[in-house]
Write a protein that holds these residues in place. Structure first.
Motif, short mmCIF file in Angstrom:
data_model
loop_
_atom_site.label_atom_id
_atom_site.label_comp_id
_atom_site.label_asym_id
_atom_site.label_seq_id
_atom_site.Cartn_x
_atom_site.Cartn_y
_atom_site.Cartn_z
N VAL A 106 0.45 8.46 2.08
CA VAL A 106 1.80 8.13 2.53
C VAL A 106 1.98 8.48 4.00
O VAL A 106 2.47 7.67 4.79
CB VAL A 106 2.84 8.85 1.66
N LEU A 107 1.55 9.70 4.37
CA LEU A 107 1.70 10.12 5.77
C LEU A 107 0.86 9.26 6.70
O LEU A 107 1.31 8.92 7.82
CB LEU A 107 1.30 11.59 5.90
N TYR A 108 -0.33 8.88 6.27
CA TYR A 108 -1.17 8.03 7.12
C TYR A 108 -0.51 6.67 7.35
O TYR A 108 -0.48 6.16 8.48
CB TYR A 108 -2.54 7.85 6.47
N GLN A 168 3.08 6.02 -2.85
CA GLN A 168 4.27 6.76 -3.29
C GLN A 168 4.32 6.87 -4.80
O GLN A 168 4.71 7.91 -5.35
CB GLN A 168 5.52 6.06 -2.75
N MET A 169 3.93 5.79 -5.51
CA MET A 169 3.94 5.83 -6.98
C MET A 169 3.02 6.91 -7.51
O MET A 169 3.32 7.56 -8.51
CB MET A 169 3.52 4.47 -7.54
N HIS A 170 1.88 7.07 -6.86
CA HIS A 170 0.89 8.05 -7.34
C HIS A 170 0.97 9.38 -6.59
O HIS A 170 0.08 10.22 -6.74
CB HIS A 170 -0.52 7.46 -7.21
N ASN A 171 2.06 9.53 -5.78
CA ASN A 171 2.28 10.78 -5.04
C ASN A 171 1.07 11.18 -4.22
O ASN A 171 0.65 12.34 -4.20
CB ASN A 171 2.66 11.91 -6.03
N PHE A 172 0.51 10.17 -3.55
CA PHE A 172 -0.67 10.40 -2.71
C PHE A 172 -0.18 10.75 -1.31
O PHE A 172 0.04 9.88 -0.47
CB PHE A 172 -1.55 9.14 -2.70
N LYS A 173 0.03 12.07 -1.08
CA LYS A 173 0.69 12.58 0.12
C LYS A 173 -0.01 12.14 1.39
O LYS A 173 0.62 11.58 2.30
CB LYS A 173 0.76 14.11 0.03
N ASP A 174 -1.31 12.37 1.45
CA ASP A 174 -2.03 12.04 2.69
C ASP A 174 -1.99 10.54 2.98
O ASP A 174 -1.91 10.12 4.14
CB ASP A 174 -3.49 12.50 2.58
N ALA A 224 0.83 -1.21 0.00
CA ALA A 224 0.00 0.00 0.00
C ALA A 224 0.86 1.25 0.00
O ALA A 224 0.56 2.25 -0.68
CB ALA A 224 -0.93 -0.02 1.22
N LEU A 225 1.97 1.23 0.74
CA LEU A 225 2.86 2.39 0.79
C LEU A 225 3.48 2.66 -0.57
O LEU A 225 3.57 3.82 -1.02
CB LEU A 225 3.94 2.13 1.83
N VAL A 226 3.90 1.58 -1.27
CA VAL A 226 4.48 1.76 -2.60
C VAL A 226 3.46 2.36 -3.56
O VAL A 226 3.78 3.25 -4.37
CB VAL A 226 5.00 0.41 -3.13
N LEU A 227 2.19 1.87 -3.49
CA LEU A 227 1.15 2.42 -4.37
C LEU A 227 0.95 3.91 -4.12
O LEU A 227 0.83 4.70 -5.07
CB LEU A 227 -0.16 1.66 -4.15
#
Length: 931
Positions: free
Chosen positions: A669-671, A661-667, A656-659
């Protein structure tokens, strides 16, 4: 009525004279001659039996070694040899006059070298002396019938070999001589045929009172009747001068116009044997005038009644009788000679018949059937007949004969003859019959269907394939392939659906007919396992052409699948569900339908496979990343974040973290960083994005859980060339409050920042120095206090050693009541009642009041001694070990370097940490910096 003159004549028997066996000197070859005076004869049990007028009974075995014994005193008149038992019944005379005697002989038992006579009784109907005319015995030994010249018939019922177990009675009375008797056994029913010179009657012996029926009003002469074998349904044969009649027990059967005066009639292996008077001579008969003079010529004819031909015909001189034994016929003539008639083998007869009849194969076939030729022999006749017709150009007739060879003749023999396009109709007929008899293989099915398609005979084709399941006589899969190849898709689909060849049905619907809706409907009717496998096989094709319907079927298949034909009810089995994750590849080019499918699965089935949630997250992140509309983008953002917060990604955190990061989903990643307690990564994320306030917020939120965050924040701001005095001050304030770093380390860290001046850390250093000064003052005061207390204690010890101790306490230190004896006093000055001391003390040698304080002191001393010993051991191992890092790691794991805090009653106990504790803190700080 059939006239025998129209019947064809054959020579199916070879005639030879029986000759004497060669003697010791090799001489032989003379005709064998019987003794003179032979009057009666019979055969059975491996011998020919003769009776003569000189009271002897003779036996002639196959070795031609003649033997005899005296049976009567005067003459032998009748003989009957049973075929299934070694029992011989004879009639003869022991004295002059009409007094015939019946004797029953057991040929297997001997009495003085002769057969044993088991029974003798007179053959007289009542008290009337009369001549015996005929005799017959049932093979079960329970019936014997004797016919007389006065028209009477005497029946003996029971064991005919014994007097005590049988009963004799007069069955029939009449005015005409009895000329023939025969028993007929059909199942449990026994009939007796009685024929006289003027009538024929049938008696039923298996019913009480023996009911009888008159079958005809004409009879025959002596020895002119016989019983046929089962090939002619055990019919009773009566030979008159004009015709030969056949009778059932209740009616007359067919008749045959064999003219001539009949003398002898027998039945042998499906043949009717008739000895008749040659028409050139005149008769001189007994009863009906059926015996000729000694010089008369007689004709022996052998008839095949079933196939209507004469198998043999020959003239003999004065025939006494015709006997059957050892597979041949033996003709006994009055001169004592014996002629043997040996039947030719079936193949020889067939060859002769074919040559004589010039390829009249039908007659040859009938002959073979009547002789019970095996199926291989019949098949060979049919084949030859078919070849004959084929060579003549009669292909229709030839194929009918070839059809009769199915099962014996190799089909390829026939098929090769009719492969010409002009004979395709004949080939089709042959192949149809081959399938009807379930003898066709896949190649035959292919050929037949190709014939139908070449002829464009749709009606025949439909008739062939639309048979009921129990009548299917061809390889269904082969038929489907041929029909599909020929373009008969509707027929192929019908066949595939009827016989549950699901893969072929779907393959034709999808690849040939292109009927995707029908294919999808068909899959929905299949059982779960087959529906699942076919959706995996054809799902992509169906999704491309009918995406909505395919998606709906997949939703049902993965939740609660029941075939569409099944009706729900109390007896309906529970629905099955497939693994939804396995169908994700079906939606390769249909992201909209995939999203709808995955959202449906997560809504109705919370325990869906992890792959469903992973794919849904990736799909939502893709849609969010590519969306341009801000409102829609915000909605997609919330959906993706909600899915992340559903708790379904704990086991696949990294994925899930890689996904995200790949899509630059900031919130996201931080969650995920927060859920994984990756606080340093959270801070580094903000550092990368130069979000200074966020860095401070992260330190404030998670600094208590991971103190090194403040140190990393200080190092981060120290490396920035921008003016970060505000943020540095905030970090230094927290480091100062938490005492996270030594001042020297702080100064070294900030020395790398060209914008950070002394004023930035001035307040920090001043406060730090002031705290240390106060700490020094407090430590000095504590030292003075400890010294003074030590001096006081030493003085007390000296006083206790040198002077007496006066106990002046008047109250108990525990209950504060006045002291009473007995009491307990301690040198510390505390006194107790004895019962109070015993109740509260933990040791007899320690004061209960001073014990807690003393225990604290002792614990501190022991801790110091233990730590001192541990330090020495650590230093020793570190010096002696080749791998110093492993030693340090081992002591870290055991918690040796953990900060030790001693809790005392003094408020300033925390500040009174030992020097070792300070050294440990400094070591920890340097260790964190190194990491």
């Amino acid at each position: 009525m059939a006239a025998y003159l129209q019947w064809r004549r054959f020579v199916f028997f070879d005639r030879e004279m029986v000759k004497e066996p060669p003697g010791p000197d090799g001489a032989g070859g003379k005709p064998f001659a019987l003794p003179p005076g032979i009057a009666v004869c019979d055969s059975g049990r491996g011998s020919l039996v003769f009776g003569d007028i000189l009271r002897q009974i003779w036996f002639l075995p196959r070795s031609l070694q003649l033997s005899s014994f005296q049976a009567y005193k005067l003459r032998v008149t009748h003989l009957y040899q049973l075929k299934q038992h070694s029992i011989l019944v004879s009639v003869g005379e022991d004295e002059e006059g009409i007094n015939p005697l019946v004797k029953v002989w057991n040929l297997e038992k001997r009495d003085g070298g002769n057969p044993l006579c088991t029974r003798i009784f007179p053959a007289i109907p009542g008290n009337k002396p009369t001549v015996v005319s005929c005799l017959t015995v049932h093979e079960n030994l329970n019936f014997m019938a004797i016919g007389f010249a006065d028209g009477s018939v005497v029946l003996t019922k029971g064991d005919i070999t014994r007097d005590r177990h049988s009963k004799t009675q007069i069955l029939h009375e009449g005015s005409y001589p009895v000329t023939g008797l025969a028993f007929r056994q059909s199942g449990k029913t026994t009939h007796l045929f009685v024929v006289t010179t003027e009538n024929i009657q049938s008696y039923m012996l298996s019913v009480k009172d023996y009911p009888h029926l008159e079958l005809d009003t004409h009879g025959c002469g002596l020895r002119c009747s016989s019983l046929s074998d089962p090939s002619q349904d055990l019919q009773f044969i009566v030979a008159g001068n004009e015709c030969v009649y056949l009778y059932q027990p209740d009616e007359r059967g067919p008749c045959f116009a064999f003219e001539g005066q009949k003398l002898i009639v027998h039945w042998y292996r499906g043949y009717l044997i008739i000895v008749s008077k040659d028409r050139k001579t005149s008769p001189k008969s007994e009863f009906a005038g059926n015996e000729a003079q000694n010089s008369d010529k007689q004709v022996l004819n052998i008839y095949d009644l079933c196939n209507k031909f004469i198998a043999y015909s020959s003239i003999f001189d004065d025939v006494v009788d015709v006997l059957a034994e050892w597979g041949s016929l033996y003709v006994l003539t009055r001169d004592g000679k014996i002629h043997v008639l040996q039947e030719k083998d079936t193949q020889t007869k067939l060859e002769a018949r074919k040559s004589l009849l010039k390829n009249l194969f039908e007659m040859a076939i009938n002959l073979a059937k009547s002789h019970h030729l095996d199926s291989d022999g019949l098949s060979e006749i049919f084949r030859q007949y078919g070849d004959h017709l084929y060579n003549k150009g009669n292909h229709d007739g030839a194929i009918q004969q070839y059809i009769r060879t199915i099962g014996k003749l190799e089909p390829s023999y026939v098929i090769r003859k009719f492969l010409d396009a002009q004979r395709i109709h004949n080939l089709t007929a042959y192949l149809q019959t081959l399938h009807l008899q379930s003898l066709a293989n896949a190649d035959h099915t292919t050929l037949l269907l190709n014939c139908y398609t070449k002829l464009k005979d749709s009606s025949k084709l439909e008739e062939f394939i639309k048979t009921s399941e129990s009548e299917v006589r061809f390889d269904v899969e082969t038929a489907i392939k041929v029909l599909r190849q020929a373009g008969y898709y509707s027929h192929a689909v019908y066949l595939a659906e009827k016989h549950a060849h699901h893969e072929w049905y779907l393959k034709i619907q999808l690849e040939d007919i292109k009927n995707y809706q029908e294919a999808l409907r068909y899959i929905g009717k299949l059982p779960f396992d087959q529906a699942e496998s076919n959706m995996k096989r054809y799902g992509k094709t169906l999704m491309h052409h009918v995406p909505n319907e395919t998606t709906e079927l997949l939703k049902i298949l993965c939740t609660d699948y029941r075939p569409s034909g099944d009706s729900e009810g109390p007896g309906t089995p529970e629905g099955k569900k497939a693994n939804s994750e396995e169908f994700i590849p079906v939606f390769a080019n249909n992201s909209r339908e995939l999203k709808a499918f995955l959202e449906h699965m997560t809504e109705v089935q919370a325990d869906s496979p992890q792959g469903v949630y992973d794919t849904l997250l990736e799909l939502r992140l893709q849609n969010w990343a590519h969306e341009q509309d801000e409102q829609v983008k915000e909605k997609l953002h919330n959906e993706a974040l909600t899915l992340l917060k559903s708790g379904r990604f704990k086991t696949v955190f990294d994925k899930a973290l890689v996904l995200c990061q790949m899509h630059n989903f900031k919130d996201g990643v931080l969650y995920l960083y927060e859920q994984g307690k990756l606080f340093q990564q959270i801070m580094h994320y903000h550092m990368q994005n130069e979000q200074y306030k966020k860095v401070i917020e992260v330190c404030e939120l998670y600094g208590d859980q991971e103190a090194c965050l403040w140190e990393q924040a200080l190092g981060y701001f120290a490396r920035k060339e921008e003016d970060c005095k505000e943020y540095i001050a905030a970090v230094l304030k927290h480091i100062e409050n938490k005492n996270l770093m030594p001042p020297l380390l702080v100064v070294q860290t900030l020395a790398h920042n060209s914008t950070a001046t002394l004023s930035v850390i001035k307040d920090y250093l001043v406060n730090k120095l002031q705290k240390q000064s106060r700490q020094i003052e407090q430590d000095e005061q504590r030292i003075r206090k400890y010294r003074e207390e030590t001096t006081r204690i030493r003085q007390e010890i000296e006083e206790l050693k040198a002077s007496p101790k006066i106990f002046q306490k008047t109250k108990c230190s525990i209950c504060t009541s006045a002291l009473e004896l007995p009491s307990v006093h301690f040198l510390c000055g505390h006194s107790f009642h004895q019962h109070c001391f015993e109740s509260y003390s933990e040791s007899d040698s320690e004061c209960p009041t001073c014990l807690p304080e003393n225990r604290k002191v002792m614990d501190m001393i022991r801790a110091q001694e233990q730590k001192r010993d541990l330090h020495d051991q650590f230093q020793h191992q570190l010096k002696c070990s080749n791998d110093g890092f492993s030693v340090v790691a081992d002591y870290f794991g055991r918690g040796v370097f953990n900060k030790l805090t001693l809790i005392t009653d003094l408020p300033s106990g925390k500040a009174a940490a030992t020097i070792e504790a300070g050294l440990q803190r400094e070591l920890l700080i340097h260790t964190k910096r190194g990491t």
